[in-house]
Design a protein around this motif. Structure first.
Motif, PDB file in Angstrom:
ATOM      1  N   ILE A 199       0.837  -1.204   0.000  1.00 60.04           N
ATOM      2  CA  ILE A 199       0.000   0.000   0.000  1.00 60.04           C
ATOM      3  C   ILE A 199       0.869   1.251   0.000  1.00 60.04           C
ATOM      4  CG2 ILE A 199      -1.634   1.336   1.388  1.00 60.04           C
ATOM      5  CD1 ILE A 199      -2.856  -1.305   2.288  1.00 60.04           C
ATOM      6  N   VAL A 200       1.920   1.244   0.833  1.00 61.59           N
ATOM      7  CA  VAL A 200       2.824   2.399   0.883  1.00 61.59           C
ATOM      8  C   VAL A 200       3.479   2.616  -0.476  1.00 61.59           C
ATOM      9  CG1 VAL A 200       4.961   3.275   1.885  1.00 61.59           C
ATOM     10  CG2 VAL A 200       3.253   2.227   3.352  1.00 61.59           C
ATOM     11  N   THR A 201       3.900   1.518  -1.121  1.00 60.78           N
ATOM     12  CA  THR A 201       4.531   1.633  -2.435  1.00 60.78           C
ATOM     13  C   THR A 201       3.577   2.225  -3.461  1.00 60.78           C
ATOM     14  OG1 THR A 201       5.938  -0.290  -1.945  1.00 60.78           O
ATOM     15  CG2 THR A 201       5.692   0.349  -4.263  1.00 60.78           C
ATOM     16  N   VAL A 202       2.319   1.767  -3.448  1.00 59.49           N
ATOM     17  CA  VAL A 202       1.323   2.287  -4.389  1.00 59.49           C
ATOM     18  C   VAL A 202       1.096   3.778  -4.162  1.00 59.49           C
ATOM     19  CG1 VAL A 202      -1.120   2.191  -5.022  1.00 59.49           C
ATOM     20  CG2 VAL A 202       0.167   0.080  -4.739  1.00 59.49           C
ATOM     21  N   ILE A 203       0.980   4.171  -2.880  1.00 56.54           N
ATOM     22  CA  ILE A 203       0.751   5.582  -2.563  1.00 56.54           C
ATOM     23  C   ILE A 203       1.924   6.438  -3.027  1.00 56.54           C
ATOM     24  CG2 ILE A 203       0.500   7.237  -0.679  1.00 56.54           C
ATOM     25  CD1 ILE A 203      -1.067   5.118   0.839  1.00 56.54           C
ATOM     26  N   VAL A 204       3.141   5.984  -2.720  1.00 54.59           N
ATOM     27  CA  VAL A 204       4.332   6.748  -3.108  1.00 54.59           C
ATOM     28  C   VAL A 204       4.421   6.861  -4.626  1.00 54.59           C
ATOM     29  CG1 VAL A 204       6.856   6.724  -3.129  1.00 54.59           C
ATOM     30  CG2 VAL A 204       5.628   6.202  -1.022  1.00 54.59           C
ATOM     31  N   ASN A 205       4.190   5.741  -5.327  1.00 60.44           N
ATOM     32  CA  ASN A 205       4.254   5.775  -6.787  1.00 60.44           C
ATOM     33  C   ASN A 205       3.184   6.674  -7.383  1.00 60.44           C
ATOM     34  OD1 ASN A 205       6.424   4.037  -6.847  1.00 60.44           O
ATOM     35  ND2 ASN A 205       5.198   2.202  -7.166  1.00 60.44           N
ATOM     36  N   THR A 206       1.992   6.671  -6.780  1.00 66.12           N
ATOM     37  CA  THR A 206       0.907   7.533  -7.259  1.00 66.12           C
ATOM     38  C   THR A 206       1.265   9.001  -7.098  1.00 66.12           C
ATOM     39  OG1 THR A 206      -0.736   5.845  -6.676  1.00 66.12           O
ATOM     40  CG2 THR A 206      -1.541   8.087  -7.015  1.00 66.12           C
ATOM     41  N   VAL A 207       1.821   9.346  -5.917  1.00 64.14           N
ATOM     42  CA  VAL A 207       2.214  10.735  -5.672  1.00 64.14           C
ATOM     43  C   VAL A 207       3.317  11.159  -6.636  1.00 64.14           C
ATOM     44  CG1 VAL A 207       3.278  12.285  -3.991  1.00 64.14           C
ATOM     45  CG2 VAL A 207       1.506  10.694  -3.255  1.00 64.14           C
ATOM     46  N   LEU A 208       4.312  10.287  -6.818  1.00 69.85           N
ATOM     47  CA  LEU A 208       5.414  10.613  -7.729  1.00 69.85           C
ATOM     48  C   LEU A 208       4.912  10.771  -9.165  1.00 69.85           C
ATOM     49  CD1 LEU A 208       8.252   8.265  -6.409  1.00 69.85           C
ATOM     50  CD2 LEU A 208       8.055  10.733  -6.119  1.00 69.85           C
ATOM     51  N   ALA A 209       3.981   9.900  -9.574  1.00 74.37           N
ATOM     52  CA  ALA A 209       3.429  10.011 -10.930  1.00 74.37           C
ATOM     53  C   ALA A 209       2.673  11.313 -11.103  1.00 74.37           C
ATOM     54  CB  ALA A 209       2.509   8.819 -11.206  1.00 74.37           C
ATOM     55  N   ALA A 210       1.896  11.700 -10.063  1.00 72.82           N
ATOM     56  CA  ALA A 210       1.156  12.955 -10.139  1.00 72.82           C
ATOM     57  C   ALA A 210       2.107  14.151 -10.228  1.00 72.82           C
ATOM     58  CB  ALA A 210       0.238  13.087  -8.920  1.00 72.82           C
ATOM     59  N   LEU A 211       3.177  14.108  -9.434  1.00 75.37           N
ATOM     60  CA  LEU A 211       4.163  15.186  -9.475  1.00 75.37           C
ATOM     61  C   LEU A 211       4.858  15.251 -10.833  1.00 75.37           C
ATOM     62  CD1 LEU A 211       5.788  14.812  -5.924  1.00 75.37           C
ATOM     63  CD2 LEU A 211       4.229  16.607  -6.683  1.00 75.37           C
ATOM     64  N   LEU A 212       5.178  14.070 -11.392  1.00 72.77           N
ATOM     65  CA  LEU A 212       5.836  14.034 -12.695  1.00 72.77           C
ATOM     66  C   LEU A 212       4.927  14.589 -13.787  1.00 72.77           C
ATOM     67  CD1 LEU A 212       8.196  13.210 -14.496  1.00 72.77           C
ATOM     68  CD2 LEU A 212       7.205  10.918 -14.631  1.00 72.77           C
ATOM     69  N   LEU A 213       3.662  14.190 -13.777  1.00 66.71           N
ATOM     70  CA  LEU A 213       2.716  14.707 -14.770  1.00 66.71           C
ATOM     71  C   LEU A 213       2.540  16.213 -14.638  1.00 66.71           C
ATOM     72  CD1 LEU A 213      -0.027  11.909 -14.697  1.00 66.71           C
ATOM     73  CD2 LEU A 213       1.652  12.354 -16.495  1.00 66.71           C
ATOM     74  N   ASN A 214       2.479  16.683 -13.396  1.00 71.76           N
ATOM     75  CA  ASN A 214       2.349  18.124 -13.167  1.00 71.76           C
ATOM     76  C   ASN A 214       3.581  18.863 -13.672  1.00 71.76           C
ATOM     77  OD1 ASN A 214       0.953  20.463 -11.888  1.00 71.76           O
ATOM     78  ND2 ASN A 214       2.748  20.434 -10.545  1.00 71.76           N
ATOM     79  N   TYR A 215       4.754  18.263 -13.430  1.00 68.11           N
ATOM     80  CA  TYR A 215       6.012  18.872 -13.902  1.00 68.11           C
ATOM     81  C   TYR A 215       6.045  18.928 -15.422  1.00 68.11           C
ATOM     82  CZ  TYR A 215      10.991  19.247 -14.959  1.00 68.11           C
ATOM     83  OH  TYR A 215      12.199  19.622 -15.491  1.00 68.11           O
ATOM     84  N   LEU A 216       5.642  17.823 -16.064  1.00 67.70           N
ATOM     85  CA  LEU A 216       5.637  17.783 -17.524  1.00 67.70           C
ATOM     86  C   LEU A 216       4.640  18.789 -18.108  1.00 67.70           C
ATOM     87  CD1 LEU A 216       5.819  13.925 -18.122  1.00 67.70           C
ATOM     88  CD2 LEU A 216       7.668  15.595 -18.387  1.00 67.70           C
ATOM     89  N   GLU A 217       3.474  18.908 -17.468  1.00 69.59           N
ATOM     90  CA  GLU A 217       2.469  19.857 -17.952  1.00 69.59           C
ATOM     91  C   GLU A 217       2.965  21.292 -17.804  1.00 69.59           C
ATOM     92  OE1 GLU A 217      -1.058  21.420 -19.475  1.00 69.59           O
ATOM     93  OE2 GLU A 217      -0.150  19.422 -19.583  1.00 69.59           O
ATOM     94  N   ARG A 218       3.610  21.563 -16.687  1.00 72.84           N
ATOM     95  CA  ARG A 218       4.167  22.918 -16.504  1.00 72.84           C
ATOM     96  C   ARG A 218       5.262  23.197 -17.526  1.00 72.84           C
ATOM     97  NH1 ARG A 218       4.703  24.437 -10.075  1.00 72.84           N
ATOM     98  NH2 ARG A 218       2.462  24.262  -9.570  1.00 72.84           N
ATOM     99  N   GLY A 219       6.074  22.181 -17.802  1.00 78.11           N
ATOM    100  CA  GLY A 219       7.118  22.354 -18.814  1.00 78.11           C
ATOM    101  C   GLY A 219       6.528  22.607 -20.192  1.00 78.11           C
ATOM    102  N   ARG A 220       5.438  21.868 -20.496  1.00 77.24           N
ATOM    103  CA  ARG A 220       4.785  22.080 -21.796  1.00 77.24           C
ATOM    104  C   ARG A 220       4.219  23.504 -21.910  1.00 77.24           C
ATOM    105  NH1 ARG A 220       0.022  22.205 -24.032  1.00 77.24           N
ATOM    106  NH2 ARG A 220      -1.024  21.971 -22.018  1.00 77.24           N
ATOM    107  N   ARG A 221       3.596  23.948 -20.822  1.00 82.58           N
ATOM    108  CA  ARG A 221       3.023  25.300 -20.838  1.00 82.58           C
ATOM    109  C   ARG A 221       4.116  26.361 -20.936  1.00 82.58           C
ATOM    110  NH1 ARG A 221      -1.668  25.039 -16.103  1.00 82.58           N
ATOM    111  NH2 ARG A 221      -2.997  23.483 -17.140  1.00 82.58           N
ATOM    112  N   LEU A 222       5.216  26.127 -20.214  1.00 88.52           N
ATOM    113  CA  LEU A 222       6.317  27.086 -20.255  1.00 88.52           C
ATOM    114  C   LEU A 222       6.931  27.138 -21.655  1.00 88.52           C
ATOM    115  CD1 LEU A 222       8.206  29.045 -18.789  1.00 88.52           C
ATOM    116  CD2 LEU A 222       9.613  27.076 -18.117  1.00 88.52           C
ATOM    117  N   ALA A 223       7.109  25.959 -22.266  1.00 87.69           N
ATOM    118  CA  ALA A 223       7.672  25.922 -23.621  1.00 87.69           C
ATOM    119  C   ALA A 223       6.760  26.637 -24.610  1.00 87.69           C
ATOM    120  CB  ALA A 223       7.889  24.480 -24.042  1.00 87.69           C
TER     121      ALA A 223
END
Length: 204
Positions: free
Chosen positions: A121-145
């Motif tokens: 459960i901890v692994t799933v939660i951590v991976n979910t949070v990291l995936a959300a952060l990565l997607l948010n980072y990529l979206e911000r990068g796309r908008r900035l570009a």
């Protein structure tokens, strides 16, 4: 003096020892019945080695017996809170006996399984949070570009993006003939007029 089969009577109440058993042995003298030799045993002492062995092996137990006259099983000693996982019946002293046993951890989830589920459960939660952060980072990068490469009002490619793409194209097609056009709009008195003129031009 000869002896015939023994009878086990009980459980009977004998003061504080509520679960005592009376072992009766008939006595015969010269082939004639003379009487009974009777001994009282505290049930816990009689079966103590068996109970200790079951306890060490991690089992709860329940020992029951019938009366000589029949009827259902009467519990003698028990620390078994639920249904048994296994049982054995036998005849002794004119009565039927039943020993039931079950693992002490029966119905409970083993500690190793609990730990594995918690870790999963901890692994799933951590991976979910990291995936959300990565997607948010990529979206911000796309908008900035996009903000860097296009104009805010016209959504047309900026001069910086144009120069970059032209350089890439020329590097990829070295030695090939190429044609480009650059339009310069002059004589605009204000920034607002410039923006309006750019919007009109790009729409065409």
């Amino acid at each position: 003096m000869t002896a015939a089969g023994k009878s086990i009577i009980g459980p009977i109440g004998t003061g504080e020892a509520r679960h005592s058993l009376a072992v009766c042995k008939p006595i015969f003298i010269k082939g004639k019945f003379w009487g009974y030799a009777t001994a009282l045993y505290k049930e816990k002492r009689l079966f103590k080695p068996t109970f200790n062995k079951l306890d060490k092996l991690g089992y709860n137990y329940r020992l029951s017996k019938t009366f000589i006259t029949g009827g259902g099983y009467q519990p003698l000693s028990s620390n078994l809170p639920a249904k048994s996982q296994s049982e054995i019946t036998f005849r002794l002293g004119g009565c039927s006996w039943k020993m039931e046993a079950a693992r002490k951890d029966a119905g409970q989830m083993p500690r190793e399984v609990k730990s594995g589920i918690f870790s999963g459960i901890v692994t799933v939660i951590v991976n979910t949070v990291l995936a959300a952060l990565l997607l948010n980072y990529l979206e911000r990068g796309r908008r900035l570009a996009k903000a860097v490469d296009t104009g805010y009002l016209t959504s047309v490619m900026s001069r910086q993006a144009f120069d970059r793409d032209v350089s890439k194209y020329l590097d990829k097609h070295k030695g090939e003939p190429s044609v480009g056009a650059l339009i310069d709009i002059d004589d605009l008195s204000s920034t607002s007029m410039t923006s309006m003129a750019m919007m009109q031009v790009t729409r065409r």
